[in-house]
Design a protein around this motif. Structure first.
Motif, PDB file in Angstrom:
ATOM      1  N   VAL A 127     -21.550 102.975  78.781  1.00  0.00           N
ATOM      2  CA  VAL A 127     -21.160 104.364  78.980  1.00  0.00           C
ATOM      3  C   VAL A 127     -20.795 104.558  80.449  1.00  0.00           C
ATOM      4  O   VAL A 127     -21.573 104.178  81.341  1.00  0.00           O
ATOM      5  CB  VAL A 127     -22.290 105.338  78.602  1.00  0.00           C
ATOM      6  N   ALA A 128     -19.617 105.118  80.694  1.00  0.00           N
ATOM      7  CA  ALA A 128     -19.188 105.457  82.047  1.00  0.00           C
ATOM      8  C   ALA A 128     -19.471 106.935  82.285  1.00  0.00           C
ATOM      9  O   ALA A 128     -19.011 107.792  81.519  1.00  0.00           O
ATOM     10  CB  ALA A 128     -17.699 105.160  82.221  1.00  0.00           C
ATOM     11  N   ASN A 129     -20.252 107.233  83.313  1.00  0.00           N
ATOM     12  CA  ASN A 129     -20.601 108.611  83.663  1.00  0.00           C
ATOM     13  C   ASN A 129     -19.960 108.959  85.001  1.00  0.00           C
ATOM     14  O   ASN A 129     -20.155 108.231  85.982  1.00  0.00           O
ATOM     15  CB  ASN A 129     -22.125 108.758  83.784  1.00  0.00           C
TER      16      ASN A 129
ATOM     17  N   ARG B  69     -18.800 111.769  80.128  1.00  0.00           N
ATOM     18  CA  ARG B  69     -19.242 110.427  79.769  1.00  0.00           C
ATOM     19  C   ARG B  69     -18.361 109.891  78.654  1.00  0.00           C
ATOM     20  O   ARG B  69     -17.921 110.643  77.776  1.00  0.00           O
ATOM     21  CB  ARG B  69     -20.715 110.432  79.336  1.00  0.00           C
ATOM     22  N   CYS B  70     -18.121 108.587  78.691  1.00  0.00           N
ATOM     23  CA  CYS B  70     -17.287 107.967  77.656  1.00  0.00           C
ATOM     24  C   CYS B  70     -17.801 106.562  77.415  1.00  0.00           C
ATOM     25  O   CYS B  70     -18.027 105.793  78.360  1.00  0.00           O
ATOM     26  CB  CYS B  70     -15.824 107.938  78.096  1.00  0.00           C
ATOM     27  N   SER B  71     -18.023 106.219  76.154  1.00  0.00           N
ATOM     28  CA  SER B  71     -18.499 104.881  75.813  1.00  0.00           C
ATOM     29  C   SER B  71     -17.313 103.936  75.711  1.00  0.00           C
ATOM     30  O   SER B  71     -16.196 104.334  75.364  1.00  0.00           O
ATOM     31  CB  SER B  71     -19.270 104.915  74.488  1.00  0.00           C
TER      32      SER B  71
ATOM     33  N   ASP C 103     -13.241 104.948  86.832  1.00  0.00           N
ATOM     34  CA  ASP C 103     -13.170 105.442  88.206  1.00  0.00           C
ATOM     35  C   ASP C 103     -14.114 104.641  89.101  1.00  0.00           C
ATOM     36  O   ASP C 103     -15.218 104.271  88.689  1.00  0.00           O
ATOM     37  CB  ASP C 103     -13.562 106.921  88.264  1.00  0.00           C
ATOM     38  N   ALA C 104     -13.705 104.427  90.337  1.00  0.00           N
ATOM     39  CA  ALA C 104     -14.505 103.629  91.274  1.00  0.00           C
ATOM     40  C   ALA C 104     -15.877 104.252  91.514  1.00  0.00           C
ATOM     41  O   ALA C 104     -16.847 103.547  91.778  1.00  0.00           O
ATOM     42  CB  ALA C 104     -13.759 103.464  92.595  1.00  0.00           C
ATOM     43  N   GLY C 105     -15.973 105.570  91.401  1.00  0.00           N
ATOM     44  CA  GLY C 105     -17.242 106.239  91.671  1.00  0.00           C
ATOM     45  C   GLY C 105     -18.107 106.463  90.455  1.00  0.00           C
ATOM     46  O   GLY C 105     -19.160 107.109  90.559  1.00  0.00           O
ATOM     47  N   CYS C 106     -17.711 105.939  89.288  1.00  0.00           N
ATOM     48  CA  CYS C 106     -18.492 106.202  88.076  1.00  0.00           C
ATOM     49  C   CYS C 106     -19.761 105.347  88.057  1.00  0.00           C
ATOM     50  O   CYS C 106     -19.877 104.340  88.758  1.00  0.00           O
ATOM     51  CB  CYS C 106     -17.654 105.940  86.824  1.00  0.00           C
ATOM     52  N   ARG C 107     -20.710 105.793  87.252  1.00  0.00           N
ATOM     53  CA  ARG C 107     -21.967 105.077  87.061  1.00  0.00           C
ATOM     54  C   ARG C 107     -21.986 104.517  85.640  1.00  0.00           C
ATOM     55  O   ARG C 107     -21.594 105.203  84.693  1.00  0.00           O
ATOM     56  CB  ARG C 107     -23.157 106.010  87.269  1.00  0.00           C
TER      57      ARG C 107
END
Length: 708
Positions: free
Chosen positions: A399-401, A407-409, A429-433
């Motif tokens: 999951v990208a938050n 959020r997107c899986s 995105d470079a800043g995603c968690r």
């Protein structure tokens, strides 16, 4: 509970605590709620509380005092003692340990009367002063310079061959007061430990002790280097005094707790060179230090320290030492899995292998129940671009938050392209968690979509994720701190304890198994005290949840337990029950309400003891054979199938041990018709026929539901 104003409550409690023995020993009195008391008001009651605790002749006052102390602990309410109450309390103290505990409740300056009482508790300067030098130091600060000088002489004489102890003693003056109290009040010692009493917890935030820890570990490592290089003569178990070992181990625990970047090379030197002689001898420079460091790594593991422990085990020649260090490895690996944010550092520094993949799988699996996120760069470095982590990165759902809360899986392709559940490219995105996807972190449609993707692409996941069993608390239990789904099973104690120990459950003699998931503790209650080696059977009870506050565990309602934590806790308990259950509580009536004949308690107990000794795997296989025979026609027609532990009807699965019904991992509440598909009783089979009938009834209901 009684509702009184705080001043009236203090007066009322004072009277009850100081009252003479009640007319009838069974009269205890009404319970009291002390939540309205202030620390000063509790302090005014403290001398009476301590007197009552030591007066068994008055059970009413003793039980009230016990209740007050327990409530105060739960409320994290500490008494504030003034000079008068502190003096009164000190007069009841029989040891330095007690005195230190009471001094922690007072923030004023000592009086001559207090000093006199502390002199009584300490007694004359002796070896006991040096043996408990942390306690004595704290108490001596309230006394005169003569007592403090006497303590210094005692320590110098008693620890003449323990330079590390003397250095720590000289450091005490530079420490924060809470650090000195932590050292003085702790009963922690290597080998018999409780992390809640570990002074390293407080010392890890004390700059003076942190600096001392690095210095002392460097000094110890250099001594071991000198022994191995020949600069210092080798003497078996002569590298360090047994008095010095706890000081070095304490420094290591602080560094491990802080995850100090300078520790890994030092730990590698300390452990490997402490447990292996510089010659071919099967002795060691310091067994005590090696054993102490093994405990440290078990309690507060880091990826590098676990690697060091594994390396040391491949080198050690001392049989007893190897046996002790081996006991530390598995718990250390389980503990590392509780710290996934640092555990994933293991992947880039490890060579691919079965052990490394299993450890990484455990670490990642813990990310399904505790909050765990990595930056995109760390995720790529530690997983995607590492030999050990790449298979996990490409076969699990992530999951990208982003910072906006979106959020997107997604799933990675072999060329590291992220695709969403529809198969569309997903820019990261470079800043995603990045975090792990859990079935309960999405809706039913998304779960089914990912299950279809994994099935269509024939992806073998290294840990069960998209088809993972998941559990949700029923609405009628949300306002309760306990869950009843796993209550009422007869469990064979031997496999229960064996599996519980392997899975990291704490076995309590009060009749429970407990395990921590993040700040939540889950407890499975049983009806007998448990301990290794116990045989026979027990009955499972409620599953309870509690949350860790600063010092204590507080019951937490099911509605306040994070859904993923609740699900993973239930999944862990389901495993225990599935492996060790051999019976369910006998039904007292049929589904139509007709009473069933009940066995006498004696016969039932005899029967359960007999069943508890059977091989549970064989019992499951026998149950499987019976169901294969009973439903042979349906199996041949392809309407149902059997695997190792389930009967499957379409998307539904019925567990052969517990009778639990699930669909794609989620629990299903299936109403059963009265006596549908009832099998004949089979008392000669080595399992409980009631459970077999329940499974058969469930399968029949599923077949009827599907039109078969």
């Amino acid at each position: 509970m009684d509702a009184l104003s705080a001043p009236s409550l203090v007066e009322h409690l004072q009277q009850r605590l100081s009252a003479a023995t009640t007319d009838h020993p069974s009269f205890i009195g009404a319970p009291i709620d002390i939540s309205s008391l202030t620390p000063a008001q509790l302090g005014s009651l403290w001398p009476a509380i301590r007197r009552a605790l030591r007066t068994p002749e008055n059970p009413a006052a003793q039980q009230l005092a016990t209740s007050i102390v327990q409530q105060a602990a739960q409320l994290e309410l500490c008494p504030a003692l003034d000079q008068t109450t502190l003096l009164e309390v000190l007069r009841t103290c029989l040891s330095g340990q007690e005195a230190v505990e009471q001094l922690a409740y007072h923030s004023g300056k000592p009086s001559s009367a207090l000093s006199s009482e502390l002199h009584r508790i300490l007694g004359e300067p002796s070896i006991r002063w040096a043996a408990d030098y942390h306690q004595t130091y704290v108490l001596a600060q309230w006394l005169d310079a003569q007592a403090q000088a006497a303590l210094h002489r005692c320590v110098e004489q008693h620890y003449a061959d323990a330079p590390y102890v003397r250095q720590e003693f000289e450091l005490l003056e530079q420490l924060e007061p809470q650090s000195r109290l932590a050292l003085a009040s702790s009963e922690y010692w290597t080998g018999h430990h409780s992390l809640s009493s570990d002074p390293a917890t407080a010392l890890a935030d004390d700059a003076a002790y942190v600096e001392f820890s690095q210095q002392i570990l460097n000094t110890a490592a250099q001594r071991l280097e000198d022994i191995h290089s020949g600069a210092t003569p080798y003497v078996a178990d002569g590298a360090f005094s047994t008095h010095d070992t706890p000081v070095i181990a304490r420094a290591a625990r602080i560094a491990l707790r802080r995850d100090a970047p300078w520790l890994p090379p030092l730990m590698d030197t300390l452990l490997t060179k402490a447990c292996v002689a510089p010659t071919q001898a099967k002795t060691a420079p310091s067994q005590s230090l090696a054993i102490a460091l093994g405990h440290c790594i078990e309690q507060i593991p880091t990826p590098e320290s676990v690697q060091t422990l594994r390396s040391a085990l491949s080198l050690v020649r001392h049989a007893g030492l190897q046996k002790k260090l081996t006991r530390n490895l598995k718990p250390a690996e389980r503990g590392l899995a509780q710290r996934p944010e640092i555990a994933l550092r293991l992947a880039p520094i490890s060579a691919p292998g079965k052990a490394q993949h299993a450890l990484l799988a455990s670490c990642l699996e813990s990310g399904l129940w505790q909050h765990f996120e990595l930056s995109l760069s760390d995720w790529r470095r530690q997983l995607v671009d590492s030999a050990v982590g790449a298979p996990f990165a490409h076969s699990l759902i992530w999951v990208a938050n982003n910072d906006c809360g979106q959020r997107c899986s997604f799933l990675l392709t072999q060329n590291a392209q992220a695709l969403d559940v529809r198969g569309q490219p997903l820019p990261l995105d470079a800043g995603c968690r990045i975090s792990l996807w859990h079935p309960l972190s999405s809706d039913e449609a998304e779960r089914q979509a990912w299950q279809a993707v994994i099935t269509e692409r024939q992806i073998r996941q290294p840990l069960r994720q998209v088809f993972r069993e998941h559990y949700q608390a029923p609405d009628h239990e949300l306002e309760s701190p306990s869950y009843q789904a796993f209550a009422g099973y007869s469990l064979s104690i031997r496999p229960l304890i064996g599996l519980a120990r392997r899975e990291g459950w704490k076995i309590d003699r009060d009749g429970s198994l407990s395990r921590n998931l993040s700040d939540i503790r889950v407890t499975l209650n049983v009806d007998v005290p448990l301990y290794p080696g116990l045989q026979g059977h027990c009955l499972s009870g409620a599953t309870c949840f509690a949350r860790r506050t600063e010092k204590h565990w507080q019951p937490v309602l099911l509605k306040n337990v994070p859904v993923q934590v609740f699900s993973e806790a239930c999944r862990a308990i389901d495993l225990l029950v599935s492996i060790s259950a051999f019976a369910v509580e006998e039904l007292t009536q049929t589904a139509a309400g007709i009473p069933l004949p009940q066995a006498s308690p004696g016969k039932r107990e005899e029967r359960l003891n007999r069943l508890a000794g059977h091989n549970l795997t064989q019992m499951t296989l026998m149950r499987q054979q019976v169901l294969n025979t009973a439903f042979a026609t349906h199996i041949k027609a392809g309407k149902l199938s059997m695997d190792e532990r389930h009967v499957r009807v379409g998307d539904y699965a019925v567990h052969l041990v517990t009778g639990r019904v699930s669909r794609d991992g989620g629990a299903v509440d299936l109403p059963l018709a009265a006596q549908s598909g009832k099998l004949a009783a089979l008392p000669w089979l080595p399992y409980d026929e009631v459970l077999l009938e329940r499974i058969a009834n469930t399968v029949c209901a599923l077949l009827n539901r599907s039109g078969h």
